[in-house]
Enzyme design. Structure first.
Site, PDB file in Angstrom:
ATOM      1  N   GLN A 180       0.826  -1.202   0.000  1.00  0.00           N
ATOM      2  CA  GLN A 180       0.000   0.000   0.000  1.00  0.00           C
ATOM      3  C   GLN A 180       0.861   1.252   0.000  1.00  0.00           C
ATOM      4  O   GLN A 180       1.775   1.381   0.818  1.00  0.00           O
ATOM      5  CB  GLN A 180      -0.904   0.015   1.245  1.00  0.00           C
ATOM      6  CG  GLN A 180      -1.701   1.300   1.430  1.00  0.00           C
ATOM      7  CD  GLN A 180      -2.640   1.217   2.624  1.00  0.00           C
ATOM      8  OE1 GLN A 180      -3.680   0.587   2.553  1.00  0.00           O
ATOM      9  NE2 GLN A 180      -2.263   1.858   3.718  1.00  0.00           N
ATOM     10  N   GLY A 181       0.575   2.179  -0.899  1.00  0.00           N
ATOM     11  CA  GLY A 181       1.294   3.451  -0.962  1.00  0.00           C
ATOM     12  C   GLY A 181       0.394   4.603  -0.584  1.00  0.00           C
ATOM     13  O   GLY A 181      -0.180   5.270  -1.464  1.00  0.00           O
ATOM     14  N   TYR A 182       0.248   4.846   0.700  1.00  0.00           N
ATOM     15  CA  TYR A 182      -0.570   5.956   1.197  1.00  0.00           C
ATOM     16  C   TYR A 182       0.319   7.019   1.854  1.00  0.00           C
ATOM     17  O   TYR A 182       0.518   8.103   1.345  1.00  0.00           O
ATOM     18  CB  TYR A 182      -1.609   5.442   2.203  1.00  0.00           C
ATOM     19  CG  TYR A 182      -2.940   5.051   1.606  1.00  0.00           C
ATOM     20  CD1 TYR A 182      -3.026   4.543   0.314  1.00  0.00           C
ATOM     21  CD2 TYR A 182      -4.110   5.151   2.334  1.00  0.00           C
ATOM     22  CE1 TYR A 182      -4.231   4.177  -0.239  1.00  0.00           C
ATOM     23  CE2 TYR A 182      -5.332   4.782   1.799  1.00  0.00           C
ATOM     24  CZ  TYR A 182      -5.398   4.298   0.516  1.00  0.00           C
ATOM     25  OH  TYR A 182      -6.599   3.938  -0.017  1.00  0.00           O
ATOM     26  N   SER A 183       0.889   6.701   3.022  1.00  0.00           N
ATOM     27  CA  SER A 183       1.624   7.689   3.808  1.00  0.00           C
ATOM     28  C   SER A 183       2.897   8.157   3.094  1.00  0.00           C
ATOM     29  O   SER A 183       3.513   7.411   2.319  1.00  0.00           O
ATOM     30  CB  SER A 183       2.002   7.113   5.171  1.00  0.00           C
ATOM     31  OG  SER A 183       0.861   6.849   5.946  1.00  0.00           O
ATOM     32  N   GLU A 211     -10.496  -1.263   6.172  1.00  0.00           N
ATOM     33  CA  GLU A 211      -9.318  -1.604   6.963  1.00  0.00           C
ATOM     34  C   GLU A 211      -9.623  -1.503   8.452  1.00  0.00           C
ATOM     35  O   GLU A 211      -9.177  -2.320   9.253  1.00  0.00           O
ATOM     36  CB  GLU A 211      -8.165  -0.668   6.607  1.00  0.00           C
ATOM     37  CG  GLU A 211      -6.882  -0.959   7.378  1.00  0.00           C
ATOM     38  CD  GLU A 211      -5.732  -0.048   6.983  1.00  0.00           C
ATOM     39  OE1 GLU A 211      -4.621  -0.267   7.499  1.00  0.00           O
ATOM     40  OE2 GLU A 211      -5.940   0.865   6.180  1.00  0.00           O
ATOM     41  N   SER A 229      -4.214   7.246  13.083  1.00  0.00           N
ATOM     42  CA  SER A 229      -3.819   7.232  14.485  1.00  0.00           C
ATOM     43  C   SER A 229      -5.033   7.369  15.408  1.00  0.00           C
ATOM     44  O   SER A 229      -6.142   7.708  14.971  1.00  0.00           O
ATOM     45  CB  SER A 229      -2.843   8.377  14.764  1.00  0.00           C
ATOM     46  OG  SER A 229      -3.500   9.624  14.621  1.00  0.00           O
ATOM     47  N   GLU A 264      -5.629   9.707  17.421  1.00  0.00           N
ATOM     48  CA  GLU A 264      -6.121  11.091  17.371  1.00  0.00           C
ATOM     49  C   GLU A 264      -7.040  11.306  16.170  1.00  0.00           C
ATOM     50  O   GLU A 264      -8.070  11.991  16.260  1.00  0.00           O
ATOM     51  CB  GLU A 264      -4.927  12.047  17.318  1.00  0.00           C
ATOM     52  CG  GLU A 264      -4.102  12.109  18.599  1.00  0.00           C
ATOM     53  CD  GLU A 264      -3.197  10.906  18.790  1.00  0.00           C
ATOM     54  OE1 GLU A 264      -2.684  10.731  19.900  1.00  0.00           O
ATOM     55  OE2 GLU A 264      -2.994  10.125  17.815  1.00  0.00           O
TER      56      GLU A 264
END
Length: 402
Positions: A128-131, A246, A387, A389
């Site tokens: 997965q290429g997200y962050s 997810e 996260s 938060e």
């Protein structure tokens, strides 16, 4: 919600239990039990995936027409529960649970015909290429760009925390295709082959000495325009759908309850400071009971979401509750295991794997050897997939209306 199982459901549970007893080998059980990282190595997951694929029990989140088993929420729960109790390995999440459902919902017939069978068979292994280094919790600020040139997209930039990128032959990525649009509107969802000169994978080794994370660099990497999922600029909508799956499209509670059961059984043999065993220690027993009650309440919430999904309702923001509660429960279970084994839990083996003939000898039990690496690796649960938060913000805005 009726929590009594029907005769058909009980028969299905018995069928799953018999299948696991026959097809889940001792080697796979040992490997799964002695893996402290979040993701199991491909040699283990692919072997188990092949068994489930042959049985037709693999892609439990997919519609039947694309290869899913067509199970009810109760059947899915019973399957996950029996797998947890039997100690089955986890499956490759990125293909089966993340990009697979996206292709089922947003992909063209050609994309579905090309990619879905190869996910099921294990021929394609996804990451997965997200962050990105500057776009983690604020994912909409991503800068990795894709420029269309004729029948190709040319990709430049970087992604970070790309789990198992060193094993993958495909990556699904959020990329910026329009720098002039509002930041969420300029993002697209691309499928990119990993085996090409323009992609470099740099390992990130965890504090527990496991290699599952990477930073991935794109330097004029290419993919065909036919590998765009949805339309240009639709990536943010697709990303939210994927993240809801997810965070809440699984059954985490049975695995937490199974782990608590293993801790309880181990406590019968671990000596307590005051004499007797840790099972007799009132403070330890109170903590174990509290976690079990929380895990059982969590299980009911997961079942409610699965029931909603079965009725065609979107997973929605309540999946943030699953992500938030489940991640913190997992870390609390890890802490209980470390406290159970005491001094023996402080060992941090650097060799991998911790299963098979080459595994290093533990100080005390193998379970004690796994306690600290598992605790360290599972710190990530309250970060990845959004996260704590981020989840609290979603709950405050979309659930509580604050």
């Amino acid at each position: 919600m009726d929590l009594d199982f029907t005769p058909d459901e009980l028969a299905f549970q018995a069928e799953v239990r018999a299948f696991l007893a026959e097809r889940l080998s001792p080697r796979l059980r040992e490997a799964a039990a002695n893996t402290p990282s979040v993701f199991v190595e491909p040699d283990i997951t692919r072997e188990w995936q092949a068994e489930l694929h042959a049985k037709g029990w693999l892609a439990t989140l997919w519609p039947r027409e694309f290869g899913g088993p067509g199970w009810t929420p109760v059947q899915k729960y019973l399957f996950e529960k029996e797998c947890a109790d039997a100690g089955a390995p986890a499956l490759p999440v990125q293909g089966l649970k993340l990009v697979g459902p996206v292709i089922c919902k947003f992909g063209t017939p050609a994309q579905q015909a090309r990619f879905l069978p190869r996910i099921l068979s294990g021929e394609d292994y996804w990451c997965q290429g997200y962050s990105e280094p500057g776009a983690g919790s604020d994912l909409a600020s991503l800068a990795c760009r894709a420029e269309r040139r004729g029948d190709k997209y040319v990709i430049n930039g970087t992604k970070i925390w790309t789990t198992h990128a060193h094993h993958a032959n495909w990556i699904f990525a959020l990329v910026r295709t329009d720098a002039s649009a509002r930041k969420q509107d300029g993002i697209s969802f691309l499928l990119i082959p990993m085996d090409q000169p323009g992609i470099t994978v740099s390992p990130i080794v965890s504090i527990a000495n496991d290699h599952e994370l990477n930073q991935t660099f794109f330097d004029n990497a290419e993919t065909g325009v036919e590998n765009l999922i949805g339309a240009e600029g639709q990536g943010w909508t697709i990303a939210k759908y994927l993240l809801e799956n997810e965070r809440g499209g699984s059954c985490a509670a049975p695995f937490l309850l199974a782990e608590l059961g293993r801790i309880e059984r181990a406590a019968r043999d671990v000596p307590a400071d005051h004499g007797g065993t840790m099972r007799d220690d009132p403070h330890f027993a109170q903590r174990l009971a509290q976690l079990r009650l929380e895990a059982e309440a969590f299980e009911i919430t997961e079942l409610r979401i699965l029931a909603d999904l079965a009725k065609g309702r979107p997973a929605g923001p309540q999946t943030s509750l699953i992500k938030l509660v489940g991640a913190n429960l997992r870390q609390a279970v890890d802490t209980l295991a470390v406290d159970l084994y005491g001094y023996e839990a402080m060992q941090l083996p650097t060799a991998r794997p911790l299963y098979g003939n080459a595994a290093p000898e533990p100080i005390g039990s193998r379970e004690a050897q796994l306690a600290l690496p598992s605790w360290l690796n599972d710190r990530a649960w309250t970060i990845f997939g959004g996260s704590d938060e981020v989840q609290k913000t979603i709950i405050a805005k979309q659930v509580l209306g604050l």
